[in-house]
Structures are given as structure tokens and as C-alpha cells.
Design a protein around this motif. Structure first.
Motif, PDB file in Angstrom:
ATOM      1  N   MET A 179     -12.638 -84.557 -53.919  1.00  0.00           N
ATOM      2  CA  MET A 179     -12.629 -83.174 -53.366  1.00  0.00           C
ATOM      3  C   MET A 179     -10.984 -82.791 -53.517  1.00  0.00           C
ATOM      4  O   MET A 179     -10.887 -81.729 -53.705  1.00  0.00           O
ATOM      5  N   MET A 180     -10.213 -83.815 -53.326  1.00  0.00           N
ATOM      6  CA  MET A 180      -8.953 -83.365 -53.566  1.00  0.00           C
ATOM      7  C   MET A 180      -8.479 -82.938 -54.804  1.00  0.00           C
ATOM      8  O   MET A 180      -7.608 -82.146 -55.188  1.00  0.00           O
ATOM      9  N   VAL A 181      -9.337 -83.218 -55.888  1.00  0.00           N
ATOM     10  CA  VAL A 181      -9.043 -82.684 -57.178  1.00  0.00           C
ATOM     11  C   VAL A 181      -9.086 -81.081 -57.109  1.00  0.00           C
ATOM     12  O   VAL A 181      -8.479 -80.626 -57.903  1.00  0.00           O
ATOM     13  N   PHE A 182      -9.959 -80.924 -56.247  1.00  0.00           N
ATOM     14  CA  PHE A 182     -10.312 -79.341 -56.606  1.00  0.00           C
ATOM     15  C   PHE A 182      -9.770 -78.370 -55.421  1.00  0.00           C
ATOM     16  O   PHE A 182      -9.905 -77.287 -55.441  1.00  0.00           O
ATOM     17  N   LEU A 183      -9.494 -79.166 -54.317  1.00  0.00           N
ATOM     18  CA  LEU A 183      -8.989 -78.665 -53.050  1.00  0.00           C
ATOM     19  C   LEU A 183      -7.914 -77.571 -53.239  1.00  0.00           C
ATOM     20  O   LEU A 183      -8.045 -76.533 -53.068  1.00  0.00           O
ATOM     21  N   PHE A 184      -6.718 -77.860 -54.075  1.00  0.00           N
ATOM     22  CA  PHE A 184      -5.760 -76.858 -54.043  1.00  0.00           C
ATOM     23  C   PHE A 184      -5.950 -75.802 -55.221  1.00  0.00           C
ATOM     24  O   PHE A 184      -5.590 -74.699 -54.939  1.00  0.00           O
TER      25      PHE A 184
ATOM     26  N   ASN B 293     -16.278 -75.451 -50.458  1.00  0.00           N
ATOM     27  CA  ASN B 293     -16.501 -75.333 -51.962  1.00  0.00           C
ATOM     28  C   ASN B 293     -15.710 -76.338 -52.818  1.00  0.00           C
ATOM     29  O   ASN B 293     -16.289 -76.468 -53.931  1.00  0.00           O
ATOM     30  N   SER B 294     -14.702 -76.863 -52.196  1.00  0.00           N
ATOM     31  CA  SER B 294     -14.081 -77.872 -53.219  1.00  0.00           C
ATOM     32  C   SER B 294     -14.915 -79.178 -53.058  1.00  0.00           C
ATOM     33  O   SER B 294     -15.108 -79.695 -54.345  1.00  0.00           O
ATOM     34  N   ALA B 295     -15.740 -79.417 -52.198  1.00  0.00           N
ATOM     35  CA  ALA B 295     -16.640 -80.578 -52.178  1.00  0.00           C
ATOM     36  C   ALA B 295     -17.870 -80.189 -53.039  1.00  0.00           C
ATOM     37  O   ALA B 295     -18.180 -81.171 -53.973  1.00  0.00           O
ATOM     38  N   LEU B 296     -18.388 -79.041 -53.210  1.00  0.00           N
ATOM     39  CA  LEU B 296     -19.418 -78.644 -54.078  1.00  0.00           C
ATOM     40  C   LEU B 296     -18.806 -78.572 -55.469  1.00  0.00           C
ATOM     41  O   LEU B 296     -19.775 -79.153 -56.432  1.00  0.00           O
ATOM     42  N   PHE B 297     -17.638 -78.302 -55.624  1.00  0.00           N
ATOM     43  CA  PHE B 297     -17.110 -78.148 -56.995  1.00  0.00           C
ATOM     44  C   PHE B 297     -16.890 -79.558 -57.646  1.00  0.00           C
ATOM     45  O   PHE B 297     -17.367 -79.673 -58.607  1.00  0.00           O
ATOM     46  N   ALA B 298     -16.543 -80.542 -56.727  1.00  0.00           N
ATOM     47  CA  ALA B 298     -16.345 -81.709 -57.065  1.00  0.00           C
ATOM     48  C   ALA B 298     -17.604 -82.470 -57.454  1.00  0.00           C
ATOM     49  O   ALA B 298     -17.683 -83.382 -58.306  1.00  0.00           O
ATOM     50  N   ALA B 299     -18.700 -82.420 -56.546  1.00  0.00           N
ATOM     51  CA  ALA B 299     -20.017 -82.726 -56.852  1.00  0.00           C
ATOM     52  C   ALA B 299     -20.566 -82.042 -58.000  1.00  0.00           C
ATOM     53  O   ALA B 299     -21.358 -82.930 -59.003  1.00  0.00           O
TER      54      ALA B 299
ATOM     55  N   GLY C 231     -17.383 -84.729 -64.276  1.00  0.00           N
ATOM     56  CA  GLY C 231     -16.669 -84.856 -65.322  1.00  0.00           C
ATOM     57  C   GLY C 231     -15.255 -84.471 -65.027  1.00  0.00           C
ATOM     58  O   GLY C 231     -14.177 -85.372 -65.272  1.00  0.00           O
ATOM     59  N   THR C 232     -15.123 -83.421 -64.624  1.00  0.00           N
ATOM     60  CA  THR C 232     -13.923 -82.688 -64.198  1.00  0.00           C
ATOM     61  C   THR C 232     -13.143 -83.635 -62.909  1.00  0.00           C
ATOM     62  O   THR C 232     -11.938 -83.980 -63.148  1.00  0.00           O
ATOM     63  N   THR C 233     -14.301 -83.903 -62.108  1.00  0.00           N
ATOM     64  CA  THR C 233     -13.415 -84.723 -60.943  1.00  0.00           C
ATOM     65  C   THR C 233     -12.968 -86.034 -61.391  1.00  0.00           C
ATOM     66  O   THR C 233     -11.857 -86.617 -61.092  1.00  0.00           O
ATOM     67  N   LEU C 234     -13.619 -86.799 -62.410  1.00  0.00           N
ATOM     68  CA  LEU C 234     -13.223 -88.005 -62.806  1.00  0.00           C
ATOM     69  C   LEU C 234     -12.071 -87.941 -63.410  1.00  0.00           C
ATOM     70  O   LEU C 234     -11.236 -88.716 -63.328  1.00  0.00           O
ATOM     71  N   LEU C 235     -11.943 -86.993 -64.486  1.00  0.00           N
ATOM     72  CA  LEU C 235     -10.610 -87.003 -65.277  1.00  0.00           C
ATOM     73  C   LEU C 235      -9.557 -86.350 -64.299  1.00  0.00           C
ATOM     74  O   LEU C 235      -8.579 -86.923 -64.566  1.00  0.00           O
ATOM     75  N   GLY C 236      -9.769 -85.751 -63.248  1.00  0.00           N
ATOM     76  CA  GLY C 236      -8.629 -85.277 -62.284  1.00  0.00           C
ATOM     77  C   GLY C 236      -8.216 -86.867 -61.702  1.00  0.00           C
ATOM     78  O   GLY C 236      -7.022 -86.885 -61.334  1.00  0.00           O
TER      79      GLY C 236
END
Length: 214
Positions: A126-131, A147-153, A157-162
Motif C-alpha cells: 500500500m505504501m507504494v501507492f499511498l503518496f 484507494n491506495s490499498a485497492l491500487f496496490a491489490a 506488478g506495479t506494487t512488486l516493482l515499487g
């Protein structure tokens, strides 16, 4: 002659843009490091640094000083509150993980450990998308976290790269502490690029869904 002048200017701009980008990343990282000195301002300072990165356009970086401090003031109280929430959650998870590893004969030890580890991974994702979410889609704190949690889930792929970018940044800072400002700025820049792609995909899906629901 005018065409030659324009061509020369375009070539000059292309040559100077990388240096301009490096300078902007370095200055944003330095401002972030200075704003983090009181400790309690770490989350607002990080939000401000990401605001600089999300305001980046094809023409180059925004005015770093005014963008950073403007976002710092704008998001200060919300970011501070979210920081407190995240700190409480992190402490609880740390206690649970410690309990899971050390309490060998305690009942439900394995369950507590597994749940704590899964939630820790989810929090990190979630921290990848939070800011980027906070600065791109300003909204109340509950919606921001959701929204941060939903984007992360939704964009694993983006979450893992982040998370990989975070890990590399931690390693770089560990071996070269003096690189903290530049490393933090560069990590924020890369993660912003990754999340902007996810946001673009999301926007495209929303636009494609609108005719179907109309």
C-alpha cells in the motif's frame, strides 16, 4: 536561419533536460531530508516530495521549491494523521511478528505470525501507492488509504516493482548513508513513473466502461 535557431534550441533543451532532472531530484530529496529532521514531519515531507514528482510534465520538472513547500502546507495535517495511523499499525504488526517468532508454546502462535506477515506485506504494498494517490487524487484520509490499498491489490506488478525500488533504496542508503537525499528523491521519481502508468490504465478502463454503463 529561424529554423536553424529553433533546431539548435531543441537540441540544447534535450541536452540539458537530463541535468535539469537530476538537479530537481537532488533538490527535492534534500528538501525532504531537511523537512524530516523533526521526525514527526516525515510523512508530510514525503508527501511533498512526491508532489514534486507527480507534478513532473513532459516539459520537465516543476518549480521544486514552491511545489514542495506548497504541498507540504496543503497536505500537512492529513499526512500527519495518516502517519500516526501507519505508525500504530506498524507497531502492532511488529509486536505480533515478535510474538509469533518468540512465543514457541503459545496457542495460535502460527496463526498470529502468518496473519501479521501477510498484513505487513499488504501494508508495504500500500505504501507504494499511498503518496502518489495522496497527491494525484486528493481526498479524505479514509478514502486515500482505501484507494491506495485497492491500487496496490489491483496492480500487483506495479506494487512488486515499487517494493523492489524501496529495497534497492534501503540497500543503497545502508552502504552509502550520505546518498540519502538523492536516493530518496530518485526512488520517489521512479515509483511515481510506475504509479502514473497504473493510474493511466485505471483512467482508460474507466473511460471504456462509461459507454457501457451509459
Amino acid at each position: 536561419m529561424r529554423k536553424d535557431v529553433h533546431v539548435g534550441r531543441d537540441r540544447m533543451n534535450r541536452l540539458t533536460r537530463p541535468f535539469e532532472a537530476i538537479l530537481a531530484i537532488g533538490v527535492a530529496g534534500l528538501l525532504w531530508a531537511l523537512a524530516c529532521i523533526p521526525i514527526i514531519t516525515i510523512v508530510p515531507a514525503t508527501t511533498a516530495m512526491y508532489a514534486v514528482m507527480t507534478s513532473w510534465t513532459l516539459d520537465g520538472p516543476p518549480p521544486v521549491w514552491s511545489t514542495f513547500w506548497g504541498a507540504f502546507k496543503k497536505h500537512f495535517w492529513q499526512a500527519l494523521g495518516i502517519g500516526v495511523i501507519l505508525e500504530v499499525v506498524a507497531v502492532i504488526l511488529a509486536v505480533d511478528v515478535t510474538f509469533g517468532f518468540r512465543a514457541e508454546n503459545a496457542p495460535l502462535r502460527t496463526v498470529v505470525l502468518v496473519v501479521a506477515v501477510v498484513l505487513t506485506i499488504g501494508l508495504a504494498g500500500m505504501m507504494v501507492f499511498l503518496f502518489p494517490v495522496m497527491t494525484t487524487y486528493p481526498s479524505p484520509w479514509r478514502r486515500t488509504l482505501r484507494n491506495s490499498a485497492l491500487f496496490a491489490a489491483g496492480y500487483v506488478g506495479t506494487t512488486l516493482l515499487g517494493l523492489g525500488v524501496f529495497a534497492l533504496a534501503v540497500v543503497a542508503i545502508y552502504f552509502a548513508p550520505a546518498s540519502l537525499p538523492v536516493t530518496a528523491g530518485l526512488a520517489a521519481y521512479v515509483i511515481t513513473i510506475l504509479t502514473k502508468r497504473a493510474f493511466a490504465k485505471y483512467a482508460a478502463r474507466q473511460e471504456a466502461a462509461e459507454p457501457a454503463t451509459a
